[in-house]
Design a protein around this motif. Structure first.
Motif, PDB file in Angstrom:
ATOM      1  N   ILE A 151      -4.036   2.490 -47.711  1.00  0.00           N
ATOM      2  CA  ILE A 151      -2.519   2.288 -47.704  1.00  0.00           C
ATOM      3  C   ILE A 151      -2.488   0.611 -47.911  1.00  0.00           C
ATOM      4  CG2 ILE A 151      -1.774   3.824 -46.361  1.00  0.00           C
ATOM      5  CD1 ILE A 151      -1.459   1.767 -44.029  1.00  0.00           C
ATOM      6  N   THR A 193       2.519  -4.448 -42.637  1.00  0.00           N
ATOM      7  CA  THR A 193       2.458  -3.209 -42.934  1.00  0.00           C
ATOM      8  C   THR A 193       1.398  -2.931 -41.605  1.00  0.00           C
ATOM      9  OG1 THR A 193       2.583  -3.551 -45.094  1.00  0.00           O
ATOM     10  CG2 THR A 193       1.213  -1.621 -44.516  1.00  0.00           C
ATOM     11  N   GLN A 247       3.263  -2.185 -38.545  1.00  0.00           N
ATOM     12  CA  GLN A 247       4.443  -1.072 -38.765  1.00  0.00           C
ATOM     13  C   GLN A 247       3.588   0.288 -38.714  1.00  0.00           C
ATOM     14  OE1 GLN A 247       6.743  -1.336 -42.260  1.00  0.00           O
ATOM     15  NE2 GLN A 247       7.704   0.543 -41.781  1.00  0.00           N
ATOM     16  N   PHE A 248       2.375   0.467 -39.115  1.00  0.00           N
ATOM     17  CA  PHE A 248       1.764   1.841 -39.345  1.00  0.00           C
ATOM     18  C   PHE A 248       0.573   2.084 -38.411  1.00  0.00           C
ATOM     19  CE2 PHE A 248       4.397   1.071 -43.283  1.00  0.00           C
ATOM     20  CZ  PHE A 248       5.196   2.059 -43.482  1.00  0.00           C
ATOM     21  N   VAL A 283      -3.065   5.807 -37.780  1.00  0.00           N
ATOM     22  CA  VAL A 283      -2.613   5.035 -38.838  1.00  0.00           C
ATOM     23  C   VAL A 283      -1.308   6.335 -39.262  1.00  0.00           C
ATOM     24  CG1 VAL A 283      -2.194   4.317 -41.374  1.00  0.00           C
ATOM     25  CG2 VAL A 283      -4.303   3.923 -40.070  1.00  0.00           C
ATOM     26  N   SER A 284      -0.238   6.103 -39.121  1.00  0.00           N
ATOM     27  CA  SER A 284       0.979   6.961 -39.309  1.00  0.00           C
ATOM     28  C   SER A 284       1.964   6.814 -40.439  1.00  0.00           C
ATOM     29  CB  SER A 284       2.166   6.901 -38.266  1.00  0.00           C
ATOM     30  OG  SER A 284       1.492   6.937 -36.861  1.00  0.00           O
ATOM     31  N   ASN A 285       2.532   7.689 -40.994  1.00  0.00           N
ATOM     32  CA  ASN A 285       3.495   7.547 -42.148  1.00  0.00           C
ATOM     33  C   ASN A 285       4.744   7.217 -41.794  1.00  0.00           C
ATOM     34  OD1 ASN A 285       4.403   9.957 -41.129  1.00  0.00           O
ATOM     35  ND2 ASN A 285       3.717  11.388 -42.483  1.00  0.00           N
ATOM     36  N   GLY A 286       5.644   7.070 -42.656  1.00  0.00           N
ATOM     37  CA  GLY A 286       7.285   6.640 -42.369  1.00  0.00           C
ATOM     38  C   GLY A 286       7.656   7.476 -41.100  1.00  0.00           C
ATOM     39  N   GLY A 324       6.226   8.856 -38.775  1.00  0.00           N
ATOM     40  CA  GLY A 324       5.686   8.607 -37.317  1.00  0.00           C
ATOM     41  C   GLY A 324       4.540   9.694 -36.978  1.00  0.00           C
ATOM     42  N   GLU A 336      -1.380  10.266 -40.167  1.00  0.00           N
ATOM     43  CA  GLU A 336      -2.192  10.820 -41.435  1.00  0.00           C
ATOM     44  C   GLU A 336      -3.572  10.562 -41.641  1.00  0.00           C
ATOM     45  OE1 GLU A 336       0.271   9.463 -44.993  1.00  0.00           O
ATOM     46  OE2 GLU A 336       1.385  11.321 -44.560  1.00  0.00           O
TER      47      GLU A 336
END
Length: 259
Positions: free
Chosen positions: A55, A69, A72-73, A128-131, A133, A136
């Motif tokens: 990412i 980033t 956030q993720f 590590v998450s996506n938008g 939550g 992934e």
């Protein structure tokens, strides 16, 4: 005679004074630069983790964007390697190298296939998450011997904790043009989609001398002319994804038993 002695004494005194002054300057500089060194080390770590999670392209490449980033993720969590459970602790303060040298925080290995001598009781994993939550990718740090010294890196796995997103090495002392090719983008590009475990749950990932067949989902081309480094990578992965590494955590994560 006394004049000569006096001259020698003054010269010696001057030299000592200069040495003390230089030592003081070096000490002051080291103290003042340490926070910056720690910050740069953390930034490099964050960059490599985003690369392993595939990412980094979500950023514009600037320090602020990468840090934002990451915050956030990415959720960094401490785990106990033996039980596979999450534990309390500060991931930012965790230092695997320091822990591995501390007899109270590490243990000897009966089968040290990775060549690390001692293994820390704990580790940090990066969820590590996506938008939305949803997790992934899970990024797992690895360490093992190469030709000359220990090599440190990160393996990003998809949420099945079997399929590789990326393998990124961050620190090594391998020979340029040979073992140092672990950081060559062309070799790194061979890892996405490879499988760590076979259908029986055994660690099957390996580097294949002479090149892996396209149909070999567990094989990656060995490094040309760097047999010992290639063997080191294979053994490192076999160790860290085995019972003495992350397998207890992976097993519980898959069945949602980790807590």
């Amino acid at each position: 005679m006394s004049a000569k002695k006096e001259t020698f004494g003054k010269t010696l005194g001057f030299v000592i004074a200069v040495c003390l002054a230089c030592a003081a300057l070096v000490s002051i500089s080291a103290v003042q630069l340490k926070p910056l060194q720690v910050e740069n080390k953390l930034f490099d770590q964050q960059t490599k983790i985003l690369q392993a999670a595939d990412i980094l392209s979500m950023t514009d490449g600037t320090k602020a964007s990468i840090q934002s980033t990451f915050e956030q993720f990415v959720d960094a969590k401490m785990i106990d390697l033996d039980s596979g459970e999450f534990i309390e602790g500060s991931p930012k303060l965790f230092d695997e190298r320091r822990n591995a040298r501390d007899p109270e925080k590490s243990s000897d290995l009966e089968e040290d296939i990775a060549g690390i001598n001692r293994r820390s009781h704990t580790a940090v994993v990066y969820l590590v998450s996506n938008g939305a939550g949803e997790i992934e990718t899970v990024v797992l740090p690895i360490v093992g011997s190469g030709l000359w010294d220990l090599m440190y890196g990160y393996v990003g796995l998809k949420s099945d904790l079997n399929t590789v997103r990326n393998l990124i090495y961050s620190d090594h002392k391998e020979t340029p043009g040979l073992g140092a090719e672990v950081m060559n983008p062309k070799w790194v590009a061979k890892w996405p989609g490879k499988k760590i475990y076979d259908e029986a749950g055994n660690v099957a990932i390996e580097l294949v001398k002479g090149g892996a067949k396209a149909s070999n989902e567990h094989g990656v081309d060995a490094l040309s002319g760097a047999t010992l480094t290639s063997n080191g990578v294979t053994r490192t992965l076999q160790f860290w994804f085995g019972e003495k590494g992350y397998k207890p955590f992976i097993t519980k994560f898959r069945t949602q038993e980790v807590k």
